[in-house]
Design an enzyme around this catalytic site. Structure first.
Site, PDB file in Angstrom:
ATOM      1  N   LYS A   9       0.725  -1.342   0.062  1.00  0.00           N
ATOM      2  CA  LYS A   9       0.041   0.013  -0.119  1.00  0.00           C
ATOM      3  C   LYS A   9       0.959   1.167  -0.128  1.00  0.00           C
ATOM      4  O   LYS A   9       0.637   2.170  -0.748  1.00  0.00           O
ATOM      5  CB  LYS A   9      -0.869  -0.059   1.351  1.00  0.00           C
ATOM      6  CG  LYS A   9      -2.064  -1.130   1.095  1.00  0.00           C
ATOM      7  CD  LYS A   9      -2.775  -1.253   2.366  1.00  0.00           C
ATOM      8  CE  LYS A   9      -3.897  -2.352   2.218  1.00  0.00           C
ATOM      9  NZ  LYS A   9      -4.582  -2.744   3.225  1.00  0.00           N
ATOM     10  N   ASP A  24     -11.073   3.467   4.266  1.00  0.00           N
ATOM     11  CA  ASP A  24     -11.255   1.900   4.316  1.00  0.00           C
ATOM     12  C   ASP A  24     -12.699   1.579   3.875  1.00  0.00           C
ATOM     13  O   ASP A  24     -13.215   0.587   3.654  1.00  0.00           O
ATOM     14  CB  ASP A  24     -10.916   1.232   5.498  1.00  0.00           C
ATOM     15  CG  ASP A  24      -9.708   0.210   5.463  1.00  0.00           C
ATOM     16  OD1 ASP A  24      -9.281  -0.185   4.235  1.00  0.00           O
ATOM     17  OD2 ASP A  24      -8.822   0.261   6.381  1.00  0.00           O
ATOM     18  N   GLN A  60      -4.805  -1.568   9.873  1.00  0.00           N
ATOM     19  CA  GLN A  60      -4.449  -2.635   9.078  1.00  0.00           C
ATOM     20  C   GLN A  60      -5.154  -3.854   9.932  1.00  0.00           C
ATOM     21  O   GLN A  60      -5.012  -3.852  10.974  1.00  0.00           O
ATOM     22  CB  GLN A  60      -3.118  -3.287   8.672  1.00  0.00           C
ATOM     23  CG  GLN A  60      -2.826  -4.367   8.034  1.00  0.00           C
ATOM     24  CD  GLN A  60      -3.714  -4.304   6.691  1.00  0.00           C
ATOM     25  OE1 GLN A  60      -3.704  -3.270   5.826  1.00  0.00           O
ATOM     26  NE2 GLN A  60      -4.045  -5.499   6.148  1.00  0.00           N
TER      27      GLN A  60
HETATM   28  N1  GUN Z   1      -7.364  -6.472   5.923  1.00  0.00           N
HETATM   29  C1  GUN Z   1      -7.541  -7.224   4.898  1.00  0.00           C
HETATM   30  N2  GUN Z   1      -7.934  -6.262   3.971  1.00  0.00           N
HETATM   31  C2  GUN Z   1      -8.243  -5.107   4.563  1.00  0.00           C
HETATM   32  C3  GUN Z   1      -8.345  -3.729   4.116  1.00  0.00           C
HETATM   33  O1  GUN Z   1      -8.951  -3.665   2.913  1.00  0.00           O
HETATM   34  N3  GUN Z   1      -8.170  -2.748   4.950  1.00  0.00           N
HETATM   35  C4  GUN Z   1      -7.824  -2.929   5.987  1.00  0.00           C
HETATM   36  N4  GUN Z   1      -7.571  -2.062   7.041  1.00  0.00           N
HETATM   37  N5  GUN Z   1      -6.984  -4.223   6.570  1.00  0.00           N
HETATM   38  C5  GUN Z   1      -7.389  -5.115   5.776  1.00  0.00           C
END
Ligand code: GUN
Length: 296
Positions: free
Chosen positions: A53, A120, A97
């Protein structure tokens, strides 16, 4: 039939070039979009997602700030960092995350994020606005899937979409997005889950089948109808002594058999994964634009 491969990596690349133009324009107006990332613990998969990311942010001109906490961090520490990002004008998007090492804290942490920085799309305010068809940050994986379908010319209007998996991150929001009365929705949706008795009874009816169960081989060739479009959300690490890393990635779909029956299919890796990251960039830039316009 051998299915057309829906190349999420290439669609992502196109979208990221468009997003780069937007960040160039924003920075000429004095705003550099900023993403604050919090990683708690050292789960290898989470670490590699966060790294991907941040790399993608750099690629499109988004400033990213990362904070890490140990796996045994308490709620005060985690909420303290969320609050810091909430109050930082250089940060337009916040990403904590998931999963957190202590998953019982997740709901509280999600709710602590300022909804106007919730890139998110997990905050109840954004989920609620999305359900109502109002302007909202849309969760990245389902939103990315809609863009794969749209940019690949796979119509959702009037199609029967069968989703396998009811997570808050994928299945539930996707079911809602696909039923919205707009150009990326208008589908009839069936949402299957672990209590669905005869899964293949439902999946065989899908014009579009979306596998988001988190289990390899959830969807095999006998479970899809000829010509279906198959979207594989699974990212399962399976042990592989022949691989330098000691594991390989497998989706939820038995790719080799299903590709012979489907009309279109996403690979793993290189399908949904890159799109999830691209939609995070999209939301962060959208948030920065709203901030600049005083519209948040
Ligand atoms: N863990 C798996 N997918 C995601 C996501 O799209 N955002 C976040 N913050 N954690 C994740």
């Amino acid at each position: 039939m051998s299915a057309r491969i829906l190349d999420g990596k290439s669609i992502s690349q196109d979208m990221r070039e468009e997003l780069k133009e937007q960040t160039d324009q924003l920075s000429r107006q004095g705003v550099v979009p900023g993403l604050g990332v919090l990683l708690v613990g050292d789960d290898p998969a989470s670490r590699s997602y966060v790294t991907a990311k941040e790399k993608a942010c750099e690629q499109v001109g988004i400033h990213s700030d990362e904070k890490r906490l140990p796996a045994d961090a308490g709620r005060e520490q985690i909420l303290g960092i969320v609050e810091e990002y909430n109050n930082d004008d250089r940060i337009h998007g916040i990403l904590v995350q998931l999963p957190l090492p202590d998953s019982s804290m997740e709901a509280e942490v999600i709710i602590a994020v300022d909804p106007s920085k919730d890139v998110d799309g997990f905050h109840p305010v954004n989920i609620g606005r999305m359900l109502m068809g109002e302007d909202a940050f849309l969760s990245c994986t389902p939103h990315g899937i809609l863009h794969i379908l749209k940019r690949s010319g796979i119509a959702t209007k009037g199609a029967h979409a069968v989703i396998v998996g009811r997570s808050n991150i994928v299945g539930r929001p996707l079911a809602n997005m696909l039923t919205q009365k707009n150009d990326m929705g208008n589908a009839t949706v069936t949402l299957c889950h672990t209590a669905t008795g005869d899964l293949s009874y439902f999946t065989k009816q899908g014009d579009i089948v979306i596998a988001a169960a988190g289990r390899p081989n959830t969807i095999t060739a006998d479970m899809v109808k000829d010509g279906a479009a198959v979207i594989d959300v699974g990212v399962n690490r399976v042990e592989d002594a022949d691989s330098a890393k000691g594991y390989r990635l497998m989706g939820d779909v038995d790719f080799e058999s299903v590709r012979e029956k489907a009309s279109a299919i996403t690979p793993v890796p290189g399908g949904v994964g890159p799109m999830t990251i691209t939609m995070l960039l999209y939301n962060t830039i959208l948030s920065a634009r709203k901030f600049m316009d005083g519209n948040r």
